[in-house]
Design a protein around this motif. Structure first.
Motif, PDB file in Angstrom:
ATOM      1  N   ARG A  14      -1.774  -9.981  13.928  1.00 15.83           N
ATOM      2  CA  ARG A  14      -1.442  -8.696  13.986  1.00 15.83           C
ATOM      3  C   ARG A  14       0.036  -8.187  14.498  1.00 15.83           C
ATOM      4  O   ARG A  14       0.737  -7.429  14.373  1.00 15.83           O
ATOM      5  CB  ARG A  14      -2.277  -8.571  15.374  1.00 15.83           C
ATOM      6  N   PRO A  15       0.870  -8.839  15.406  1.00 14.20           N
ATOM      7  CA  PRO A  15       2.097  -8.631  15.786  1.00 14.20           C
ATOM      8  C   PRO A  15       3.694  -8.096  14.679  1.00 14.20           C
ATOM      9  O   PRO A  15       3.812  -7.743  14.987  1.00 14.20           O
ATOM     10  CB  PRO A  15       2.474  -9.658  17.148  1.00 14.20           C
ATOM     11  N   ALA A  16       3.218  -9.486  13.509  1.00 15.61           N
ATOM     12  CA  ALA A  16       3.663  -9.584  12.612  1.00 15.61           C
ATOM     13  C   ALA A  16       3.519  -8.061  11.967  1.00 15.61           C
ATOM     14  O   ALA A  16       4.444  -7.290  11.213  1.00 15.61           O
ATOM     15  CB  ALA A  16       3.483 -10.567  11.723  1.00 15.61           C
ATOM     16  N   LEU A  17       1.920  -8.088  11.798  1.00 14.89           N
ATOM     17  CA  LEU A  17       2.198  -6.464  10.679  1.00 14.89           C
ATOM     18  C   LEU A  17       3.142  -5.415  11.484  1.00 14.89           C
ATOM     19  O   LEU A  17       3.290  -4.267  10.739  1.00 14.89           O
ATOM     20  CB  LEU A  17       0.409  -6.227  10.932  1.00 14.89           C
ATOM     21  N   ASP A  18       2.647  -5.420  13.170  1.00 15.44           N
ATOM     22  CA  ASP A  18       2.588  -4.215  13.393  1.00 15.44           C
ATOM     23  C   ASP A  18       4.940  -4.246  13.563  1.00 15.44           C
ATOM     24  O   ASP A  18       4.999  -3.226  13.428  1.00 15.44           O
ATOM     25  CB  ASP A  18       2.850  -4.458  15.519  1.00 15.44           C
ATOM     26  N   ARG A  19       5.241  -5.530  13.201  1.00 18.96           N
ATOM     27  CA  ARG A  19       6.865  -5.572  13.742  1.00 18.96           C
ATOM     28  C   ARG A  19       7.189  -4.627  11.958  1.00 18.96           C
ATOM     29  O   ARG A  19       7.916  -4.254  11.449  1.00 18.96           O
ATOM     30  CB  ARG A  19       6.958  -6.677  13.700  1.00 18.96           C
ATOM     31  N   ALA A  20       6.210  -5.465  10.597  1.00 13.25           N
ATOM     32  CA  ALA A  20       6.696  -4.649   9.789  1.00 13.25           C
ATOM     33  C   ALA A  20       6.733  -3.504   9.682  1.00 13.25           C
ATOM     34  O   ALA A  20       7.376  -2.809   8.896  1.00 13.25           O
ATOM     35  CB  ALA A  20       5.450  -5.769   8.634  1.00 13.25           C
ATOM     36  N   ALA A  31      12.027   6.075  -0.435  1.00 15.81           N
ATOM     37  CA  ALA A  31      10.646   5.422  -0.335  1.00 15.81           C
ATOM     38  C   ALA A  31       9.681   5.624   0.586  1.00 15.81           C
ATOM     39  O   ALA A  31      10.302   4.496   1.583  1.00 15.81           O
ATOM     40  CB  ALA A  31      10.778   4.587  -1.588  1.00 15.81           C
ATOM     41  N   PRO A  32       8.698   6.652   0.174  1.00 18.20           N
ATOM     42  CA  PRO A  32       7.561   6.050   1.955  1.00 18.20           C
ATOM     43  C   PRO A  32       6.862   4.830   1.534  1.00 18.20           C
ATOM     44  O   PRO A  32       6.809   4.062   0.547  1.00 18.20           O
ATOM     45  CB  PRO A  32       6.749   7.729   1.838  1.00 18.20           C
ATOM     46  N   VAL A  33       6.831   3.751   2.090  1.00 22.31           N
ATOM     47  CA  VAL A  33       5.958   2.702   2.898  1.00 22.31           C
ATOM     48  C   VAL A  33       5.365   2.795   3.855  1.00 22.31           C
ATOM     49  O   VAL A  33       4.965   2.613   4.830  1.00 22.31           O
ATOM     50  CB  VAL A  33       7.314   1.550   3.312  1.00 22.31           C
ATOM     51  N   ALA A  90       9.464  -1.642  10.834  1.00 25.03           N
ATOM     52  CA  ALA A  90      10.586  -1.729  10.460  1.00 25.03           C
ATOM     53  C   ALA A  90      10.417  -0.165   9.341  1.00 25.03           C
ATOM     54  O   ALA A  90      12.018   0.084   9.254  1.00 25.03           O
ATOM     55  CB  ALA A  90      10.647  -3.186   9.435  1.00 25.03           C
ATOM     56  N   TYR A  91       9.552   0.221   9.005  1.00 26.77           N
ATOM     57  CA  TYR A  91       9.890   1.872   8.067  1.00 26.77           C
ATOM     58  C   TYR A  91       9.206   3.046   9.364  1.00 26.77           C
ATOM     59  O   TYR A  91       8.769   3.781   8.423  1.00 26.77           O
ATOM     60  CB  TYR A  91       8.536   1.122   6.581  1.00 26.77           C
ATOM     61  N   SER A  92       9.158   3.257  10.340  1.00 28.84           N
ATOM     62  CA  SER A  92       8.420   3.436  11.073  1.00 28.84           C
ATOM     63  C   SER A  92       7.607   4.145  11.303  1.00 28.84           C
ATOM     64  O   SER A  92       7.263   5.387  11.176  1.00 28.84           O
ATOM     65  CB  SER A  92       9.611   5.229  11.327  1.00 28.84           C
ATOM     66  N   GLY A  93       6.456   3.161  11.114  1.00 26.29           N
ATOM     67  CA  GLY A  93       4.971   3.488  10.815  1.00 26.29           C
ATOM     68  C   GLY A  93       4.172   2.417  11.717  1.00 26.29           C
ATOM     69  O   GLY A  93       4.468   1.835  12.640  1.00 26.29           O
ATOM     70  N   PRO A 120      16.301  -4.208   3.586  1.00 22.79           N
ATOM     71  CA  PRO A 120      16.948  -3.532   3.222  1.00 22.79           C
ATOM     72  C   PRO A 120      16.586  -1.856   3.557  1.00 22.79           C
ATOM     73  O   PRO A 120      14.862  -2.215   3.474  1.00 22.79           O
ATOM     74  CB  PRO A 120      17.822  -3.747   2.140  1.00 22.79           C
ATOM     75  N   ARG A 121      16.970  -1.290   3.408  1.00 20.73           N
ATOM     76  CA  ARG A 121      16.666   0.444   3.802  1.00 20.73           C
ATOM     77  C   ARG A 121      15.600   0.232   2.208  1.00 20.73           C
ATOM     78  O   ARG A 121      16.958   0.054   0.865  1.00 20.73           O
ATOM     79  CB  ARG A 121      17.855   1.318   3.614  1.00 20.73           C
ATOM     80  N   PRO A 122      14.795   1.340   2.329  1.00 18.72           N
ATOM     81  CA  PRO A 122      14.893   1.132   0.483  1.00 18.72           C
ATOM     82  C   PRO A 122      15.706   2.410  -0.090  1.00 18.72           C
ATOM     83  O   PRO A 122      16.621   2.899   0.909  1.00 18.72           O
ATOM     84  CB  PRO A 122      12.281   2.203   0.534  1.00 18.72           C
ATOM     85  N   VAL A 123      16.262   2.210  -1.251  1.00 13.24           N
ATOM     86  CA  VAL A 123      16.322   3.414  -2.037  1.00 13.24           C
ATOM     87  C   VAL A 123      15.534   4.338  -2.206  1.00 13.24           C
ATOM     88  O   VAL A 123      15.225   4.736  -2.921  1.00 13.24           O
ATOM     89  CB  VAL A 123      16.816   2.689  -3.255  1.00 13.24           C
ATOM     90  N   GLY A 124      16.610   5.666  -1.873  1.00  7.72           N
ATOM     91  CA  GLY A 124      15.938   6.981  -1.948  1.00  7.72           C
ATOM     92  C   GLY A 124      15.187   7.450  -0.962  1.00  7.72           C
ATOM     93  O   GLY A 124      14.557   8.419  -0.980  1.00  7.72           O
TER      94      GLY A 124
END
Length: 260
Positions: free
Chosen positions: A214-220, A199-201, A223-226, A193-197
């Motif tokens: 490594r691909p799982a880290l990239d996907r994670a 919050a930077p992740v 998901a938070y645009s980073g 889910p999108r963080p309430v408010g």
């Protein structure tokens, strides 16, 4: 997020049962108003995994530091509930820091709790990729879990160089106190889910992790645009490796920029 999610209908019809929560806390000598940190361990781990190094280090840098041991036998919903309730009990808006499956718990909790910020360390966010990595690194300890048995974690899965202070016997003893039996819910990959408010992740990990590829880290991180912050030469248990100070200092440096 749907209206059904917001109402959390299941929490009304089938509430999470109460449980005693084990929280280990270390406070800085002077309180200068920095946000408290709530560390959430992953499968088979407890507050001890952070109490060894990261809690005292964070407190030494001025952050109130707390670690929550998952309730034994608790499903994902119960663990999210415990994180949200523990964070809400702290005197200031908390930063949530989850490791492994604890990162999945934090990702879900962010949809309910307006955290100041969050960190997902070596995140296991669901799906079969982590199980595939576990089978390659530790087939004997992983195969029983596929038929409902117990998952045995090996030092080879968790460490590259070995923990500098805790012995292998101590770690095995710690892991045996909890039941790291994986649940089917961990095999389902779902968009967090999108963080309430908003919050930077921050997502951190290692390209040498034998649990999270490594691909799982990239996907994670995506998901938070980073992008993930990487620590080569470290294993899955970043907080217990010989170079444990590198990732926690990077986390605290990032947080210091976020809270200015």
């Amino acid at each position: 997020m749907t209206a059904f999610d917001l109402l959390r209908f299941e929490d009304w019809t089938n509430p999470v049962p109460p449980a005693d929560r084990e929280v280990v806390s270390l406070l800085p000598e002077e309180d200068d108003g920095r946000p408290p940190l709530l560390f959430v361990p992953g499968l088979g781990h407890g507050a001890w995994a952070f109490a060894e190094h990261w809690l005292p280090h964070a407190a030494g840098r001025g952050f109130p530091a707390h670690a929550l041991t998952p309730r034994p036998g608790g499903d994902l919903r119960a663990q999210v509930h415990d994180v949200v309730q523990t964070a809400a009990s702290l005197p200031r808006q908390a930063v949530l820091i989850g490791h492994g499956v604890g990162a999945l718990v934090v990702a879900r909790a962010l949809g309910r709790y307006p955290a100041r910020a969050a960190v997902l360390a070596a995140p296991v966010l669901g799906g079969w990729s982590a199980l595939g990595s576990a089978l390659r690194a530790n087939p004997g300890g992983t195969l029983p879990a596929l038929v409902g048995g117990r998952l045995s974690l090996s030092a080879r899965q968790l460490f590259q160089s070995g923990p500098p202070a805790l012995t292998a016997e101590q770690i095995t003893g710690y892991l045996s106190r909890l039941d790291p039996k994986p649940r089917a819910e961990l095999l389902r990959r779902a968009t967090p889910p999108r963080p309430v408010g908003d919050a930077p992740v921050l997502v951190i990990g290692s390209p040498d992790d034998r649990v999270v590829a490594r691909p799982a880290l990239d996907r994670a991180a995506a998901a938070y645009s980073g992008a993930p912050l990487m620590f080569p030469g470290m294993g899955h248990d970043l907080m217990l490796e010989a170079s444990w100070a590198e990732p926690i200092d990077a986390i605290l440096d990032w947080l210091t920029k976020q809270i200015k």
